[in-house]
Design a protein around this motif. Structure first.
Motif: not given
Ligand code: ADP
Length: 598
Positions: A513, A528-529, A557, A566, A568, A570, A580
């Motif tokens: 990570e 965020r999307n 991406k 992947e 994420q 935050e 992350k």
């Protein structure tokens, strides 16, 4: 003398015995009344008469001291009295029963519709009341003796006679529809005709029951006519056929498409007989499949409409009878020629657009060398001039040129890299690399930019993480560079940090990570999307605060998708962002060797 005495005794014994029998004769009557709980048909008066006579004879016996006579009649009185008592007891019951008692004849007379019977010569013998009244007659007597020719028109009577004679001849019941004129009104009857038999089972005439079905028939016909109209005006082309492929009907649209002036024209025809519109070679096998296997088929079918080829979307189902057996097929077809054409045009337009886009991308990619070379030249010359210039003012100006050229070159490089990755021209690597080194190099590379903005830039690496990995080091580094440069770009004060953690490992695989955190402007949760979409920026570039092209995260991406990673997003407590990133790598065998050597 002795003989006379003997005879007298015999007569007296017989007389006594006869009186006893006389008394017994009343008993069966009493038993019958008791069992039926009814005294219907038994006259009270008669038995009261008997009782009175017996009483007188008993009195006579007493007066003349004829005791056998007296005892005999006393016995009779007892049994007769029993009958009288039972009659009196069941009388009220009988009254009620008599009120409800109705003979079969009376029932038949009252039945609705028409019930009638005729002899072998078709002469009327009797009927229920409804029947003779409907003929306008005043009584049953008037009806009796008449023939059908007295009651109906000749044509109607001929028809009735024919059926009646057939039933008497065959001895079989027959049900027929009979249209007759009653009181000037044409009425439709459904008649059941059966042979009338005597108790020896000989046919002695005909028994008929006729039900007036005029209203019901009219309602059915109205309903059918309404259904016909509904089908006639239904949108699309509707048609149905029997199992032999013979059309049974269709709606107006189908008739028009074929070129028929009326819907009935299709009845009895096969696809091969209307081939100007339909293409039997295509349709027949489809229809047979539906009817033979009970399938429902939705398919596109070709046709020729006004001499031009057309396409129909057809929904075809098996046609079932009341018992659920397949007796044919029903189809609904909609003309989709225009839609199909538009679809094809769209497909072609899309293909052209994709090809044009590809050509444009290829052109840009091919231009990279032509653009980069002069830019590198400008940058080199600017740097040379800057280094050799001694006049501080001119040196500063040349420094601006160098910086601006460097920024421009960086941006060009980013665009080319994006095009490169979008074209799928960047191979996915599976090679051994040193992750510690990769992180250290990346950190060194990004440090000057952070320093320029006076940001605290740190990197922490989990000590459990081994050195060597197998995977795509190029994509991994590009991902980290993009995220760190964004963090530096969108942070004015505070810090940017890179954390590298071990999530899990087994003999073969290892999941790492990477956390890139900053104390910058942050990203609202609802956006965020969006940030991973191409050219999407939350702050417009032209406002000049945060320049950019909205390509970096899209590339992050895409790279992650390609290597099964992947990401994420935050927010941290200071309102800054945390990205992350999870990337799976394979373990290098050399790590295990090193570990065992230790
Ligand atoms: P660019 O940075 O060139 O605009 P990106 O695709 O890298 O394009 O990012 C898209 C958008 O996401 C940015 O314009 C910005 O609005 C937002 N963004 C990305 N990283 C950060 C960050 N660390 N902090 C705040 N906003 C960010």
């Amino acid at each position: 003398m002795l003989t006379i005495e003997f005879l007298k005794n015999i007569i007296e014994i017989t007389f006594g015995f006869a009186l006893f029998i006389n008394a017994l004769l009343f008993v069966p009557q009493a038993v019958r009344i008791f069992r039926e709980k009814s005294a219907i048909g038994v006259s009270l008066l008669t038995f009261l008469g008997f009782l009175l006579i017996q009483f007188i004879i008993v009195l006579h016996g007493i007066i003349h001291q004829d005791f056998p006579l007296m005892i005999g009649y006393l016995l009779s009185m007892l049994s007769c009295g029993l009958v009288v008592m039972l009659i009196l007891f069941y009388r009220s019951n009988d009254k009620k029963m008599a009120e409800n008692h109705i003979s079969l004849e009376e029932i038949v007379a009252q039945l609705p519709e028409h019930i009638y019977w005729k002899d072998k010569n078709c002469i009327c013998l009797g009927s229920n009341t409804n029947n003779w009244k409907d003929f306008g007659l005043g009584s049953l007597a008037e009806f009796k003796g008449k023939t059908d020719y007295d009651l109906f028109t000749k044509e109607e009577a001929d028809h009735i006679r024919l059926v009646d004679e057939e039933v008497m001849r065959t001895g079989q019941m027959k049900t027929v529809e009979e249209k007759i004129t009653l009181n000037g009104k044409t009425t439709l009857y459904l008649s059941h005709k059966l042979p009338l038999k005597n108790k020896y089972q000989d046919i002695i005439g005909i028994l008929g029951v006729s039900v007036n079905v005029t209203k019901a028939k009219q309602e059915t016909e109205n309903r059918l006519a309404m259904l016909e109209n509904v089908i006639a005006v239904m949108p699309g082309n509707v048609y149905w056929m029997n199992k032999e492929g013979v059309y049974l009907g269709c709606n107006d649209n189908q008739a028009r498409a074929i070129g028929f002036s009326s819907r009935d024209q299709i009845i009895g025809k096969r696809n091969s007989e209307i081939s100007g519109f339909l293409i039997p070679e295509v349709l027949d096998p489809i229809n047979e499949e539906i009817m033979n296997f009970g399938k429902t088929i939705i398919t596109e079918e070709p046709a020729i409409l006004n001499g031009v080829s057309a396409t129909y979307l057809s929904h075809k189902v098996p046609l079932l009878n009341g018992k659920g057996e397949i007796i044919g097929m029903v189809g609904v077809s909609v003309d989709i020629t225009d839609r199909k054409k538009a679809e094809n045009d769209l497909k072609r337009a899309k293909e052209t657009a994709v090809t044009a886009n590809k050509a444009k991308t290829e052109f840009l990619y091919n231009m990279r060398h032509d653009l980069r070379t002069p830019f590198s030249g400008i940058l080199g010359v600017a740097e040379l001039l800057e280094n050799s210039e001694e006049d501080p003012q001119k040196k500063k100006t040349l420094g601006y040129i160098t910086q601006a050229s460097q920024v421009l070159l960086d941006q060009l490089n980013q665009i080319f890299e994006f095009i490169h990755s979008e074209n799928g021209q960047l191979p996915i690597l599976e090679k051994q690399f040193n992750l510690h080194q990769l992180i250290s190099n990346t950190f060194k590379m990004m440090k000057p930019a952070a320093k320029n903005k006076s940001l605290k830039f740190t990197s922490e690496l989990d000590e459990k993480i081994p050195q060597l990995f197998i995977g795509d080091d190029v994509r991994t580094q590009r991902i980290l560079i993009n995220l760190i440069s964004n963090s530096i770009k969108f942070t004015e004060n505070g810090y940017v940090k890179l954390l590298t953690k071990l999530v899990k490992r087994d003999d073969k695989n290892i999941l790492i990570e990477f956390i890139v955190e900053d104390s910058g402007i942050g990203i609202p949760e609802e956006k965020r999307n969006l940030i991973f979409e191409q050219f999407n920026r939350l702050t417009s570039s032209y406002s000049g605060i945060y320049p950019g092209k909205g390509l970096g995260l899209r590339m992050v991406k895409k790279f992650l998708d390609e290597i099964n990673g992947e990401v994420q997003v935050e927010s941290n407590h200071s309102g800054g962002s945390i990205f992350k990133v999870f990337i799976p790598f394979k373990q290098s065998l050399l790590n295990n060797l090193e570990a065992s050597a230790c």
